[in-house]
Design an enzyme around this catalytic site. Structure first.
Site, PDB file in Angstrom:
ATOM      1  N   LYS A 182       0.591  -1.009  -0.210  1.00  0.00           N
ATOM      2  CA  LYS A 182       0.048  -0.124  -0.758  1.00  0.00           C
ATOM      3  C   LYS A 182       0.777   0.947   0.174  1.00  0.00           C
ATOM      4  O   LYS A 182       0.889   1.787  -0.888  1.00  0.00           O
ATOM      5  CB  LYS A 182      -0.882  -0.035   1.233  1.00  0.00           C
ATOM      6  CG  LYS A 182      -1.801   1.460   1.408  1.00  0.00           C
ATOM      7  CD  LYS A 182      -3.186   0.962   2.209  1.00  0.00           C
ATOM      8  CE  LYS A 182      -2.961   0.047   3.688  1.00  0.00           C
ATOM      9  NZ  LYS A 182      -2.553   0.868   5.061  1.00  0.00           N
ATOM     10  N   ASP A 195       7.021   3.766   6.095  1.00  0.00           N
ATOM     11  CA  ASP A 195       6.244   4.053   4.425  1.00  0.00           C
ATOM     12  C   ASP A 195       7.232   5.658   4.152  1.00  0.00           C
ATOM     13  O   ASP A 195       7.193   6.067   3.263  1.00  0.00           O
ATOM     14  CB  ASP A 195       5.137   3.778   4.195  1.00  0.00           C
ATOM     15  CG  ASP A 195       4.756   2.639   3.672  1.00  0.00           C
ATOM     16  OD1 ASP A 195       5.173   1.589   3.387  1.00  0.00           O
ATOM     17  OD2 ASP A 195       3.256   2.701   4.469  1.00  0.00           O
ATOM     18  N   THR A 250     -11.805 -12.495  -5.995  1.00  0.00           N
ATOM     19  CA  THR A 250     -12.286 -11.195  -5.356  1.00  0.00           C
ATOM     20  C   THR A 250     -13.381 -11.524  -4.553  1.00  0.00           C
ATOM     21  O   THR A 250     -13.325 -10.426  -3.672  1.00  0.00           O
ATOM     22  CB  THR A 250     -13.423 -10.423  -6.649  1.00  0.00           C
ATOM     23  OG1 THR A 250     -14.093 -11.385  -6.937  1.00  0.00           O
ATOM     24  CG2 THR A 250     -12.420 -11.072  -8.083  1.00  0.00           C
ATOM     25  N   PRO A 290     -13.056 -11.969  -1.446  1.00  0.00           N
ATOM     26  CA  PRO A 290     -11.626 -11.385  -0.195  1.00  0.00           C
ATOM     27  C   PRO A 290     -11.858  -9.865   0.132  1.00  0.00           C
ATOM     28  O   PRO A 290     -12.450  -8.420   1.233  1.00  0.00           O
ATOM     29  CB  PRO A 290     -10.455 -11.232   1.119  1.00  0.00           C
ATOM     30  CG  PRO A 290     -10.801 -13.253   0.129  1.00  0.00           C
ATOM     31  CD  PRO A 290     -11.266 -12.482  -1.627  1.00  0.00           C
ATOM     32  N   CYS A 335      26.946   4.767  11.844  1.00  0.00           N
ATOM     33  CA  CYS A 335      26.468   4.886  12.812  1.00  0.00           C
ATOM     34  C   CYS A 335      27.106   3.820  14.236  1.00  0.00           C
ATOM     35  O   CYS A 335      28.255   3.962  14.314  1.00  0.00           O
ATOM     36  CB  CYS A 335      24.753   4.961  12.712  1.00  0.00           C
ATOM     37  SG  CYS A 335      24.473   6.067  14.542  1.00  0.00           S
ATOM     38  N   GLN A 362      31.008   3.751  14.781  1.00  0.00           N
ATOM     39  CA  GLN A 362      31.519   3.977  16.446  1.00  0.00           C
ATOM     40  C   GLN A 362      32.235   1.340  16.523  1.00  0.00           C
ATOM     41  O   GLN A 362      33.123   1.391  17.003  1.00  0.00           O
ATOM     42  CB  GLN A 362      29.724   3.048  17.776  1.00  0.00           C
ATOM     43  CG  GLN A 362      29.406   4.337  17.355  1.00  0.00           C
ATOM     44  CD  GLN A 362      28.480   4.579  18.089  1.00  0.00           C
ATOM     45  OE1 GLN A 362      27.730   3.281  18.491  1.00  0.00           O
ATOM     46  NE2 GLN A 362      27.562   5.836  17.813  1.00  0.00           N
ATOM     47  N   HIS A 407      23.292   8.832   9.507  1.00  0.00           N
ATOM     48  CA  HIS A 407      22.752   7.169   8.415  1.00  0.00           C
ATOM     49  C   HIS A 407      22.766   8.036   7.127  1.00  0.00           C
ATOM     50  O   HIS A 407      21.700   8.586   6.446  1.00  0.00           O
ATOM     51  CB  HIS A 407      21.059   7.408   8.731  1.00  0.00           C
ATOM     52  CG  HIS A 407      21.336   6.682   9.962  1.00  0.00           C
ATOM     53  ND1 HIS A 407      21.370   4.492  10.399  1.00  0.00           N
ATOM     54  CD2 HIS A 407      21.093   7.247  11.621  1.00  0.00           C
ATOM     55  CE1 HIS A 407      21.519   4.735  11.636  1.00  0.00           C
ATOM     56  NE2 HIS A 407      21.715   6.100  12.293  1.00  0.00           N
ATOM     57  N   GLU A 450      22.037   6.332   4.650  1.00  0.00           N
ATOM     58  CA  GLU A 450      20.760   5.535   3.700  1.00  0.00           C
ATOM     59  C   GLU A 450      19.966   6.511   3.346  1.00  0.00           C
ATOM     60  O   GLU A 450      18.764   6.360   2.446  1.00  0.00           O
ATOM     61  CB  GLU A 450      20.827   4.528   4.315  1.00  0.00           C
ATOM     62  CG  GLU A 450      20.159   4.408   5.648  1.00  0.00           C
ATOM     63  CD  GLU A 450      20.967   4.444   6.752  1.00  0.00           C
ATOM     64  OE1 GLU A 450      21.918   4.537   6.848  1.00  0.00           O
ATOM     65  OE2 GLU A 450      20.887   3.836   8.092  1.00  0.00           O
TER      66      GLU A 450
HETATM   67  N1  GLN Z   1      23.119   2.530  19.259  1.00  0.00           N
HETATM   68  C1  GLN Z   1      24.328   3.596  19.109  1.00  0.00           C
HETATM   69  C2  GLN Z   1      23.688   4.439  19.531  1.00  0.00           C
HETATM   70  O1  GLN Z   1      23.213   4.847  20.221  1.00  0.00           O
HETATM   71  C3  GLN Z   1      24.398   3.771  17.511  1.00  0.00           C
HETATM   72  C4  GLN Z   1      22.822   4.370  17.220  1.00  0.00           C
HETATM   73  C5  GLN Z   1      22.026   3.946  15.226  1.00  0.00           C
HETATM   74  O2  GLN Z   1      23.376   2.837  14.835  1.00  0.00           O
HETATM   75  N2  GLN Z   1      21.382   4.370  15.247  1.00  0.00           N
HETATM   76  O3  GLN Z   1      24.495   5.199  19.621  1.00  0.00           O
END
Ligand code: GLN
Length: 536
Positions: A18, A72, A190, A192, A383, A387, A509, A511
């Site tokens: 959706k 979404d 059809t 459902p 992220c 680390q 991030h 992405e």
């Molecule tokens: N757990 C880690 C932090 O809070 C990394 C968080 C994450 O990857 N979004 O810093």
């Protein structure tokens, strides 16, 4: 001017696309020159999905303004290429929290607070904010779940009321259903769909369009039947067979005449003629056979692919832009700790360690980072992935054996990743992280700066822990480069290794900002390095 509203409801079952359908229809309208905004109405009682496990909900998608939202919204941003804001995702939790706080303040002057009108009014107020804040001409609204869920009833009631308030000519209801395939008789059913339309009608809503999703081709006769039984225009029964190529959905809907039909029924006039050239090219490119690059994604929630939806899309966008086909191998980091799953890591052309919370599987991620560093496999840490790359470096290169993030070992003698002072006093879990866009200054001459080809960028964050500045100098001396830093110089945003083809970790991030036609530079950098390494 009153905006036009297109409402999306789901019938029969959820998870039939959706959100993708709503996003693709948004694209059809954007292609015709309209300013489009999208809002997701989630009937669950959490204030936002930020506190939910990805197993429950899939990825938590973060917006520019730091809102933690439903995945979404990622589809909407990728398909329509708009930047959405906090008002674009509302939940039952937000609505009740507001109404209850109004009540405590005495705003209702002694009245009895009820679902109708108080909750429905608050839902309508929040719907109204979208057009106000974004100046959108067309607002697309998607209701989570399927018709018949207890939680979604106040939302549907609010839409029913809204239709009368803004005028029927300004609203359009799209119902997305599923046609099950019965293997004994080799036919699609059809019934459902008919039942879910009946359920929708019982609350006063008649759909204007039915999108019938199916895994098998849908014969014309079936569409006639749906039109007849569900009282929908034949032109407005749209069969949508599952496509292997996600970005083909807008093209399929355009071919089915959905764009023109919507414009006509809403009394709009297209401002420009749609130009599907770039989309067609994109889909053709996806379909073409291309050299394959294996990417090992070492995560914690790999059983549920939706948990890393934006990462998967960002990898695909980047691969495509380089004429490659990415084959993602989902590796459970806790398996690596038990010596399992290494064949996927070792055969991969690139390794990604995505974001995550909590200590399960951390050591497996650290081992994956060590492997990438030692064997010079292109690595991108997102992220948490950045680390663990720093923790691994501290342990193995600097010899700090118990180095860790204080998230996983509060008593480590080398807290190379630590809480910021502002985060230490926080006890509430919801919405208290470093969230949303923050600027990052790129250091000239680094891999990150080369990938971006820019001096400063803004990227979306969602984390509590940061690189501990007390260790910056020793890390630098041992070959770690801090290639992205906050403008005040206080926060490490990107770290990378000097003597490595591409070992880059970002505290943010990336992405979330990758788009099909605008792949993210850090992902492109990763895939480029993988391409060079595999000599494609
Ligand atoms: N757990 C880690 C932090 O809070 C990394 C968080 C994450 O990857 N979004 O810093």
């Amino acid at each position: 001017m009153t905006p036009k509203y297109i409402f999306f409801t789901g019938g029969v079952v959820s998870s039939v696309g959706k959100g993708v359908t709503a996003a693709a229809i948004g694209r059809l309208l954007k292609e015709r020159g309209f300013a489009v905004a999208v809002q997701k109405l989630d009937p669950y009682i959490n204030v936002d999905p930020g506190t939910m496990s990805p197993y429950q909900h899939g990825e938590v998608y973060v917006l520019d303004d730091g809102a933690e939202t439903d995945l979404d919204l990622g589809h909407y941003e990728r398909f329509i290429d708009v930047s959405l804001s906090r008002v674009c995702n509302i939940t039952t939790g937000q609505v009740y929290a507001e109404v209850i706080s109004n009540e405590r303040r005495g705003d209702y002057l002694g009245g009895t607070i009820q679902v109708i009108p108080h909750i429905t009014n608050e839902i309508k107020r929040r719907i109204g904010l979208v057009a106000k804040e974004t100046a959108a001409e067309v607002v697309i609204l998607e209701i989570g779940g399927t018709v018949g869920d207890i939680e979604s009833q106040p939302f549907l009631e609010a839409l029913r009321q809204l239709r009368n308030e803004v005028g029927r000519e300004n609203t359009f209801f799209v119902h997305v259903t599923w046609l099950p395939f019965i293997s004994a008789t080799q036919e699609l059913k059809t019934k459902p769909t008919q039942h879910s339309v009946a359920a929708l009608r019982s609350i006063g809503i008649s759909p204007n369009m039915i999108i019938a999703r199916s895994d098998y081709p849908v014969e014309d006769g079936l569409c006639d039947k749906i039109a007849l039984f569900c009282d929908v225009d034949k032109r407005a029964v749209v069969p949508m067979v599952t496509s292997q190529v996600l970005y083909e959905v807008p093209l399929l809907l355009e071919e089915a005449g959905v764009g023109d039909y919507l414009v006509e029924r809403l009394g709009l006039k297209a401002i420009v003629k749609p130009d599907w050239g770039p989309w067609r090219q994109l889909v053709e490119e996806v379909r073409k056979p291309k050299p394959m690059v294996k990417v090992a994604l070492v995560g914690k929630y790999v059983e549920l692919k939706d948990a890393y939806m934006s990462v998967r899309e960002a990898v695909n966008h980047a691969a495509l832009s380089l004429g490659l086909q990415a084959e993602i191998h989902w590796v459970l980091s806790s398996d690596l700790e038990k010596g399992k799953g290494w064949e996927h890591v070792k055969s991969a052309g690139a390794i990604i360690v995505p974001g995550g919370f909590g200590s399960r599987g951390i050591e497996g991620k650290i081992q994956a980072a060590k492997y990438a560093r030692e064997d010079k496999v292109p690595y991108l840490g997102l992220c948490l992935g950045m680390q663990v790359m720093c923790v691994e470096f501290a342990r193995d290169v600097l010899g700090y054996e118990d180095a860790n993030s204080t998230e996983f070992d509060p008593s480590t003698s080398h807290p190379v990743i630590d809480l910021m002072l502002e985060q230490r006093a926080i006890t509430d879990m919801g919405g208290t992280m470093r969230l949303g866009l923050y600027p990052c200054v790129l250091q000239p001459g680094t891999k990150a700066a080369a990938a971006y080809a820019e001096k400063q960028v803004d990227e979306r964050h969602r984390h509590r822990w940061e690189f501990n500045n007390a260790y910056r100098e020793v890390f630098k001396q041992a070959g770690m480069v801090f290639s992205g830093i906050s403008p005040d110089g206080l926060l490490v945003e990107i770290a990378e290794l000097k003597n490595h083809p591409y070992m880059v970790g970002s505290q943010f991030h990336p992405e979330f900002l990758s788009r099909p036609m605008r792949p993210h530079p850090l992902f492109v950098g990763l895939m480029k390095a993988a391409k060079e390494r595999s000599k494609i």
